[in-house]
Scaffold this active site. Structure first.
Site, mmCIF file in Angstrom:
data_model
loop_
_atom_site.group_PDB
_atom_site.id
_atom_site.type_symbol
_atom_site.label_atom_id
_atom_site.label_comp_id
_atom_site.label_asym_id
_atom_site.label_seq_id
_atom_site.Cartn_x
_atom_site.Cartn_y
_atom_site.Cartn_z
ATOM 1 N N LYS A 50 0.830 -1.217 0.000
ATOM 2 C CA LYS A 50 0.000 0.000 0.000
ATOM 3 C C LYS A 50 0.860 1.261 0.000
ATOM 4 O O LYS A 50 0.603 2.190 -0.753
ATOM 5 C CB LYS A 50 -0.906 0.053 1.245
ATOM 6 C CG LYS A 50 -1.902 -1.059 1.384
ATOM 7 C CD LYS A 50 -2.853 -0.799 2.546
ATOM 8 C CE LYS A 50 -2.182 -0.684 3.896
ATOM 9 N NZ LYS A 50 -1.555 -1.936 4.378
ATOM 10 N N ARG B 292 11.428 -1.045 10.464
ATOM 11 C CA ARG B 292 10.392 -0.510 11.346
ATOM 12 C C ARG B 292 10.322 -1.359 12.611
ATOM 13 O O ARG B 292 10.435 -2.579 12.534
ATOM 14 C CB ARG B 292 9.036 -0.549 10.635
ATOM 15 C CG ARG B 292 8.762 0.669 9.795
ATOM 16 C CD ARG B 292 7.516 0.542 8.977
ATOM 17 N NE ARG B 292 6.330 0.067 9.696
ATOM 18 C CZ ARG B 292 5.097 0.082 9.191
ATOM 19 N NH1 ARG B 292 4.898 0.553 7.968
ATOM 20 N NH2 ARG B 292 4.076 -0.368 9.886
ATOM 21 N N ARG C 119 11.419 -6.052 4.990
ATOM 22 C CA ARG C 119 11.224 -4.664 4.534
ATOM 23 C C ARG C 119 12.184 -3.723 5.262
ATOM 24 O O ARG C 119 12.429 -3.854 6.443
ATOM 25 C CB ARG C 119 9.782 -4.263 4.843
ATOM 26 C CG ARG C 119 9.447 -2.824 4.534
ATOM 27 C CD ARG C 119 7.966 -2.637 4.410
ATOM 28 N NE ARG C 119 7.224 -2.850 5.638
ATOM 29 C CZ ARG C 119 5.896 -2.726 5.719
ATOM 30 N NH1 ARG C 119 5.186 -2.413 4.654
ATOM 31 N NH2 ARG C 119 5.282 -2.923 6.873
ATOM 32 N N ARG D 284 -9.325 1.649 8.863
ATOM 33 C CA ARG D 284 -8.913 0.304 9.291
ATOM 34 C C ARG D 284 -9.996 -0.371 10.109
ATOM 35 O O ARG D 284 -9.824 -1.517 10.514
ATOM 36 C CB ARG D 284 -7.658 0.417 10.145
ATOM 37 C CG ARG D 284 -6.359 0.024 9.439
ATOM 38 C CD ARG D 284 -5.264 0.209 10.452
ATOM 39 N NE ARG D 284 -4.038 -0.455 10.195
ATOM 40 C CZ ARG D 284 -2.981 0.089 9.619
ATOM 41 N NH1 ARG D 284 -3.039 1.294 9.118
ATOM 42 N NH2 ARG D 284 -1.857 -0.584 9.520
ATOM 43 N N ARG E 115 -0.253 -8.035 13.695
ATOM 44 C CA ARG E 115 -0.872 -7.046 12.792
ATOM 45 C C ARG E 115 -1.769 -7.738 11.759
ATOM 46 O O ARG E 115 -2.820 -7.221 11.395
ATOM 47 C CB ARG E 115 0.212 -6.200 12.115
ATOM 48 C CG ARG E 115 0.860 -5.224 13.109
ATOM 49 C CD ARG E 115 2.198 -4.693 12.622
ATOM 50 N NE ARG E 115 2.106 -3.986 11.379
ATOM 51 C CZ ARG E 115 3.099 -3.896 10.486
ATOM 52 N NH1 ARG E 115 4.255 -4.506 10.694
ATOM 53 N NH2 ARG E 115 2.935 -3.207 9.392
HETATM 54 P P1 AMP Z 1 0.984 1.296 8.966
HETATM 55 O O1 AMP Z 1 2.210 2.113 8.679
HETATM 56 O O2 AMP Z 1 -0.209 1.715 8.156
HETATM 57 O O3 AMP Z 1 1.243 -0.193 8.905
HETATM 58 O O4 AMP Z 1 0.589 1.619 10.484
HETATM 59 C C1 AMP Z 1 1.469 1.326 11.557
HETATM 60 C C2 AMP Z 1 0.688 1.285 12.869
HETATM 61 O O5 AMP Z 1 0.091 2.563 13.122
HETATM 62 C C3 AMP Z 1 -0.472 0.300 12.909
HETATM 63 O O6 AMP Z 1 -0.067 -1.022 13.231
HETATM 64 C C4 AMP Z 1 -1.345 0.908 14.008
HETATM 65 O O7 AMP Z 1 -0.774 0.688 15.285
HETATM 66 C C5 AMP Z 1 -1.183 2.400 13.716
HETATM 67 N N1 AMP Z 1 -2.213 2.881 12.747
HETATM 68 C C6 AMP Z 1 -1.989 3.374 11.495
HETATM 69 N N2 AMP Z 1 -3.146 3.712 10.897
HETATM 70 C C7 AMP Z 1 -4.143 3.403 11.777
HETATM 71 C C8 AMP Z 1 -5.564 3.476 11.730
HETATM 72 N N3 AMP Z 1 -6.216 3.932 10.634
HETATM 73 N N4 AMP Z 1 -6.251 3.067 12.824
HETATM 74 C C9 AMP Z 1 -5.624 2.622 13.920
HETATM 75 N N5 AMP Z 1 -4.288 2.503 14.035
HETATM 76 C C10 AMP Z 1 -3.531 2.883 12.968
#
Ligand code: AMP
Length: 218
Positions: A15, A154, A127, A90, A165
């Protein structure tokens, strides 16, 4: 007509990479709630301090906090001509709130990037992200292919956290596919291909969604 796109898909589906490329090619902002939260964590803001433990455990940050972050970002003038949302919504509550924020705007185009679960764990654990420019690449690279910067993993890309996740995705986010599937602007894309092929698939999916939407409104 503005181009309002959501990229749906599990962790490490691509994404971020695809949203960044699509946004750059179309001159619209890439809005990643994960990136915004990581910036808040690095800046030690109250939101960042509260989110860090949840993120490191692979859990979701609360809907209210995230919805306010997105509301503020979509209110900025650059988002009027469109946006690519990456990592939001989400949960069904977030999707409902987003529908409210979209009143008076062009319809959402929803792209679901599909990748088999077994591929995702290996992808996420391998990654790496450039500390300087944010380019997403793999552990096979010694330095950032874009700027030569130092690559980092990360903190939530370790195997145990990736598995959590994925569990959270299945439980909270997968239901969004049903939430959006009946809309004429919903388009699935095969994400288990080389990044350029996925990018072509997404371009085609967005064009199809736009054409279907126009036909639907006639
Ligand atoms: P991502 O970079 O999109 O994988 O997001 C990393 C982390 O940020 C996720 O595992 C959540 O802990 C938090 N996070 C990001 N976007 C959201 C969202 N829309 N709702 C809730 N938590 C989020």
């Amino acid at each position: 007509m503005s181009l309002n796109v959501i990229m749906l898909g599990p962790p490490a589906a691509g994404k971020g990479t695809q949203a960044k490329t699509f946004a750059r090619d179309h001159g619209i902002p890439h809005i990643s709630t994960g990136d915004m939260l990581r910036e808040a964590v690095a800046a030690k803001t109250p939101v960042g301090l509260a989110a860090k433990a949840l993120m490191d455990a692979g859990k979701l940050v609360g809907d209210d906090v995230i919805i306010e972050i997105v509301r503020g970002r979509l209110d900025r003038p650059d988002a009027r001509k469109g946006f690519v949302l990456d990592g939001f919504p989400r949960t069904v509550a977030q999707a409902g709130a987003l529908d409210g924020l979209m009143i008076g705007r062009d319809p959402l185009i929803v792209v679901e990037i599909i990748v088999p679960a077994e591929v995702l764990v290996a992808r996420a654990c391998g990654r790496r992200v450039c500390r300087d420019c944010g380019t997403i690449t793999t552990a096979a690279q010694a330095a950032c292919p874009t700027c030569g910067g130092k690559l980092e993993q990360r903190s939530d890309d370790t195997e145990a956290v990736v598995r959590e996740r994925l569990r959270v995705y299945e439980h909270n986010t997968r239901p969004l596919v049903d939430y959006y599937r009946s809309r004429p602007t919903f388009q699935p894309v095969d994400g288990n291909r080389a990044p350029d092929a996925v990018a072509n698939g997404i371009r085609h999916a967005v064009e199809t969604a736009q054409a279907t939407d126009v036909a639907h409104r006639r």
